[in-house]
Design a protein around this motif. Sequence first.
Motif, mmCIF file in Angstrom:
data_model
loop_
_atom_site.group_PDB
_atom_site.id
_atom_site.type_symbol
_atom_site.label_atom_id
_atom_site.label_comp_id
_atom_site.label_asym_id
_atom_site.label_seq_id
_atom_site.Cartn_x
_atom_site.Cartn_y
_atom_site.Cartn_z
ATOM 1 N N ASP A 62 38.211 33.193 50.446
ATOM 2 C CA ASP A 62 37.859 32.189 49.437
ATOM 3 C C ASP A 62 39.106 31.459 48.906
ATOM 4 O O ASP A 62 40.241 31.786 49.293
ATOM 5 C CB ASP A 62 37.039 32.834 48.304
ATOM 6 N N ALA A 63 38.868 30.512 48.006
ATOM 7 C CA ALA A 63 39.971 29.682 47.508
ATOM 8 C C ALA A 63 40.987 30.521 46.729
ATOM 9 O O ALA A 63 42.199 30.281 46.807
ATOM 10 C CB ALA A 63 39.417 28.565 46.623
ATOM 11 N N ARG A 100 45.024 30.854 47.564
ATOM 12 C CA ARG A 100 46.135 30.622 46.622
ATOM 13 C C ARG A 100 47.064 31.831 46.577
ATOM 14 O O ARG A 100 48.282 31.701 46.576
ATOM 15 C CB ARG A 100 45.587 30.339 45.216
ATOM 16 N N ALA A 101 46.461 33.034 46.588
ATOM 17 C CA ALA A 101 47.268 34.257 46.512
ATOM 18 C C ALA A 101 48.186 34.369 47.734
ATOM 19 O O ALA A 101 49.362 34.711 47.617
ATOM 20 C CB ALA A 101 46.358 35.477 46.419
ATOM 21 N N LEU A 160 43.670 40.765 50.131
ATOM 22 C CA LEU A 160 42.841 41.876 49.653
ATOM 23 C C LEU A 160 41.392 41.655 50.043
ATOM 24 O O LEU A 160 40.947 40.507 50.214
ATOM 25 C CB LEU A 160 42.950 41.990 48.128
ATOM 26 N N ALA A 161 40.651 42.750 50.148
ATOM 27 C CA ALA A 161 39.251 42.664 50.564
ATOM 28 C C ALA A 161 38.428 41.808 49.613
ATOM 29 O O ALA A 161 37.504 41.107 50.021
ATOM 30 C CB ALA A 161 38.661 44.071 50.646
ATOM 31 N N ALA A 162 38.784 41.836 48.329
ATOM 32 C CA ALA A 162 38.004 41.115 47.322
ATOM 33 C C ALA A 162 37.891 39.622 47.636
ATOM 34 O O ALA A 162 36.875 38.995 47.322
ATOM 35 C CB ALA A 162 38.638 41.322 45.951
ATOM 36 N N GLU A 222 41.429 32.242 57.578
ATOM 37 C CA GLU A 222 40.972 30.870 57.375
ATOM 38 C C GLU A 222 40.456 30.685 55.955
ATOM 39 O O GLU A 222 39.573 31.404 55.513
ATOM 40 C CB GLU A 222 39.879 30.552 58.408
ATOM 41 N N GLY A 223 41.012 29.715 55.259
ATOM 42 C CA GLY A 223 40.563 29.390 53.905
ATOM 43 C C GLY A 223 39.543 28.269 53.954
ATOM 44 O O GLY A 223 39.162 27.828 55.043
#
Length: 366
Positions: A282-283, A287-288, A296-298, A316-317
Amino acid sequence: MLFPPASCARLIVKIGSALLVDPDGAVRRDWLAGIAADVAERTKAGQQVAIVSSGAIALGARRLGLPRGGRASLEDAQAAAATGQIALSQTWAEVLAAEGLTAAQMLVTLDDLEDRRRYLNAAATLGRLLQLGTVPIINENDSVATAEIRFGDNDRLAARVAQAAGAQGVVLLSDIDGLYDRNPAQPGAVHIPEVARIDARIAGMADDGSASGMGSGGMVSKLAAARIACGAGVALAIASGRIERPLSTPARHTIFLPEKRTGARKAWLAGRLTVRGTIHVDAGATRALAGGRSLLAAGAIQIAGRFVRGDVVAIEGPDGIIARGLAEYDAAEMLLLLGRRSEEQEALLGYAPRSALVHRNHMALL
Ligand code: GLU
């Protein structure tokens, strides 16, 4: 002197099929003798030079009387390569010997450079050959490489070889003197002398397909090669070989400037052509990662492909591929963890989870 500066201790020169083989299918021996003289001058000046030589398929096709330059089928290309390679090596050995140089042949497949252990092994051989003062003549082992495991073009192969050899420069000699802002056949096309960053605008200038119809290159594969080389801290030049002694004659060219050198392992990761799978994130995770964090899995949404722990995966973002790295889990395990926070993971896995799906030390941002 055309390229590169004298400070370049190791140089890789890639020579396209159309320069090696004339339209009748004969080896362009005089031109090659000129290259050998250029290489001899450079080695005398202390530079180590390896050559990535195309032309096996074009040459073999002519000898075997195969249609479409030997590229009508994979079997034809493989037979042509096997026949052409031996003639090609012989010619190289002869023209280099005339300059007092010793040729050494290395035929490599994609897997030889994509598998980390084999890559290190090939790199060590190449390094030793250069130390010993030989001129390695390198080509893809086309007679055994199948369609799925081929580089297919020697431009990218040359960039990978440069990385493996720890070279500072690559010159791609072909029938074009560099990058133009559009197909150079179009009126008003403008030559680009220097590229500091290969962004979407630069990528948009490339036109697919090789002008001569002999090789498999074209500007798209040259830009892909420039990406690999520059990402590994190696400068790359595209120059025309349509002149005599192109390595000692100043002429127009395009130079792609190297990016800051990353660690060898990360550069190897970034330059890989194949991945076993993709992790969609995800977005927030995007960013992270850009901030230098591990994945991370989250932040992971979905995965594609079958991979095991240690395989290379793409990340892939929302706007496309952002990184490549080594998977810390097999695909099946990773699937269980998607979107889960660390404290939930042990119960799902049945063992203490690792700190990330892809650790930042094993990740290269693209
Ligand atoms: N490896 C091929 C050959 O020797 C050439 C690939 C390319 O055209 O770049 O014929």
